[in-house]
Scaffold this motif. Structure first.
Motif: not given
Length: 596
Positions: A524-533, A535-550
């Motif tokens: 959560v803290h790391h995502l806030e430090k990413i310069r480009y929104p 890029v941060a959004e693509s990571y959030r989407e990937l986290l959601e996809t992988v969590n669903s796969a688990i």
């Protein structure tokens, strides 16, 4: 096995006359028939040449070999029984060969002997090195009179043969069984003796059975056993070393090197240098190489090449122990089956490289075996460790490759230990070089992929070369999730001293439920430090996809199988993220250029 080696020797014209063996000559004493004073010394080479040999009769007796012998016998500091025997044999040969007679005469001249010793000392020819003779540019062991003389002379010095004729185990022909066999050369680098090692031994009471003693238990003829020795000597000369053992293979038909599937890049090919690959730290490149086995299978299906599909292959893993040949593994089978199994091996190995730009480069089997030992950054004795630590499981690994069977569980255990030790040993590096540093070793992960595919009946058909979001194993996606967290930190804090992987990988692969929650909070803290929104959004989407796969529940602990899935998921997801990141960078550069 002995019959196959005998047939190989006959097919390749390796057989020698009875009482002949191949030896290397360190130097030749050169004389001239036109000048009694002329004496020179010519150095020999490493090429073995056929020479008479009396075998075990030279051990502890007054007899010696003839024509080619040690310096200490031919030119002794003080005359002894062996040197007298040598000179007398030379004189006997001289009755039919003028060159031999000339050599025998020169050896009785004190002035010539003194000159010879000086020349031998000047060239640093040791007492244990073999020397021979040359007269007017003709080597004495090439004499046309030698073979006929030797056959008669040898019968005179050999003890008379006793006992009844028995069938030879190799040829089936009636023979007097040899009591001792000539040693096999070529195993010195894998524990063998410098003088050679015995393939057949009968010197222990345990070898006595059915009232038979020593060689009567396994009778072989002298000529057949000589052919077996010649075949093994020739095969061992060019055989690669595999975990402290010589890997010997041959076919009962002529098979060209380019049609030999065992010379594939993932076995023993010479195109990839294993030591160079082990030391490499730069980005792996995509290699569009086609394996020899793949080429063969396609040529068979297309009918483009008349391949010898009726051939058989033979494989031996050999080492030397206590002056004896130790057969670690013996395999044989059909040529087309070998093609099929090695093609399957290459398919099971197929895995994306660390940066996602293509597949892992081919690597020789020895290089792969190194990934089954704990990583040491500066290991000067890597091959010594290999022979000591992996000699026990290497034959089982080879059997799994050749028969398409399961790999030992020790393979997965050792590959995981290598990955963990290498990751923890990684030092902090700058962002430019970190593109592969935080990911795992691709060749070690290939071991895990093959082990998992073959671990259960029917195999795991869901394991692909790249990350498969549809795979049903939660542990696999737990590894992928950690890879996403590591990528988020790497993007937000490129110059951090200790990465998420270095700090948490060892604990997360054992107890993911305890660690992934902590990593989620950090992200959560790391995502806030990413310069480009974006890029941060693509990571959030990937986290959601992988969590669903688990699924609904993160595993609390992982056994060996699930830890292997975790490591493979981490590796493949890291490669996927690196590929997507590179694609975004290239797209941004292209848009910037078009905007200009």
């Amino acid at each position: 096995m002995l019959r196959a080696l005998y047939e190989y020797a006959v097919a390749h014209d390796l057989t020698l006359p009875d009482g002949y063996v191949k030896k290397t000559v360190a130097a030749y004493l050169c004389f001239s028939s036109r000048s009694e004073e002329y004496v020179e010394l010519w150095l020999g080479d490493e090429r073995p040449i056929p020479c008479p040999d009396i075998g075990s009769l030279a051990n502890g007796t007054e007899k010696s070999n003839v024509i080619v012998e040690k310096r200490s016998v031919v030119i002794p500091d003080m005359e002894n029984a062996k040197s007298r025997f040598f000179r007398q044999a030379l004189e006997q040969l001289g009755e039919t060969d003028p060159d031999a007679r000339l050599c025998a005469e020169r050896l009785t001249n004190p002035e010539i002997l003194c000159a010879i010793r000086k020349k031998l000392d000047a060239k640093k020819i040791k007492a244990s090195q073999r020397i021979s003779f040359m007269v007017d540019d003709r080597k004495l062991h090439d004499s046309p009179h030698l073979l006929a003389w030797w056959q008669t002379f040898r019968q005179e010095i050999l003890p008379p043969k006793s006992g009844e004729l028995v069938p030879c185990l190799i040829t089936g022909e009636p023979t007097h069984a040899v009591t001792t066999v000539l040693p096999i050369s070529g195993l010195h680098s894998v524990g063998g003796h410098a003088r050679g090692d015995a393939l057949i031994c009968f010197d222990k009471p345990a070898f006595c059975s059915y009232g038979l003693k020593q060689a009567a238990n396994a009778p072989v003829s002298e000529s057949a056993m000589s052919a077996v020795k010649a075949a093994l000597d020739a095969l061992l000369a060019g055989a690669p070393v595999l975990a402290g053992m010589k890997f010997v293979h041959w076919y009962d038909r002529e098979v060209a090197a380019e049609e030999d599937p065992l010379l594939d890049e993932n076995m023993f090919a010479l195109s990839i240098d294993m030591e160079e690959e082990y030391d490499r730290e730069e980005e792996q490149e995509e290699v569009n190489a086609v394996s020899a086995a793949d080429r063969l299978i396609r040529s068979v299906k297309g009918g483009t090449s008349p391949l010898p599909l009726d051939a058989n292959y033979y494989i031996l893993l050999l080492s030397g122990v206590g002056g004896r040949v130790m057969i670690r593994r013996y395999e044989r089978g059909r040529y087309e089956e070998l093609q099929e199994k090695l093609t399957q091996w290459n398919q099971d190995l197929a895995l994306v490289n660390a940066v996602g730009s293509g597949l892992c480069k081919p690597l020789k089997l020895t290089g792969r075996l190194i990934r089954l030992m704990k990583y040491q950054k500066s290991d000067k004795k890597i091959f010594d460790r290999l022979s000591k630590e992996l000699a026990g499981i290497t034959p089982a690994v080879l059997a799994a490759i050749l028969h398409g069977g399961r790999l030992p569980d020790a393979v997965a255990l050792r590959a995981l230990a290598y990955l963990r030790s290498k990751l923890l040993a990684a030092e902090s590096v700058d962002q430019e070089n970190r593109k592969t540093e935080d990911n795992l070793d691709g060749w070690a992960c290939q071991w895990l992929k093959v082990w998992l595919i073959r671990h259960r009946e029917g195999g795991d058909t869901m394991l692909k070369e790249t990350y498969n979001m549809d795979h049903g194993e939660p542990a696999y996606h737990c590894g992928g999730l950690m890879a996403v967290y590591a990528a988020i930190q790497r993007t937000a804090m490129p110059n951090v001293n200790a990465s998420v992987a270095q700090r948490y990988y060892a604990s997360c692969i054992q107890t993911p439920a305890l660690v992934l929650g902590r990593l989620s909070q950090l992200s959560v803290h790391h995502l806030e430090k990413i310069r480009y929104p974006s890029v941060a959004e693509s990571y959030r989407e990937l986290l959601e996809t992988v969590n669903s796969a688990i699924g609904n529940q993160v595993p609390t602990t992982l056994d060996l199988e699930k830890q292997s899935y975790f490591a493979l998921g981490y590796y493949q997801m890291s490669a996927r993220i690196r590929k997507e990141t590179q694609e975004r960078i290239q797209a941004a550069k292209k848009n910037a250029q078009e905007g200009e």
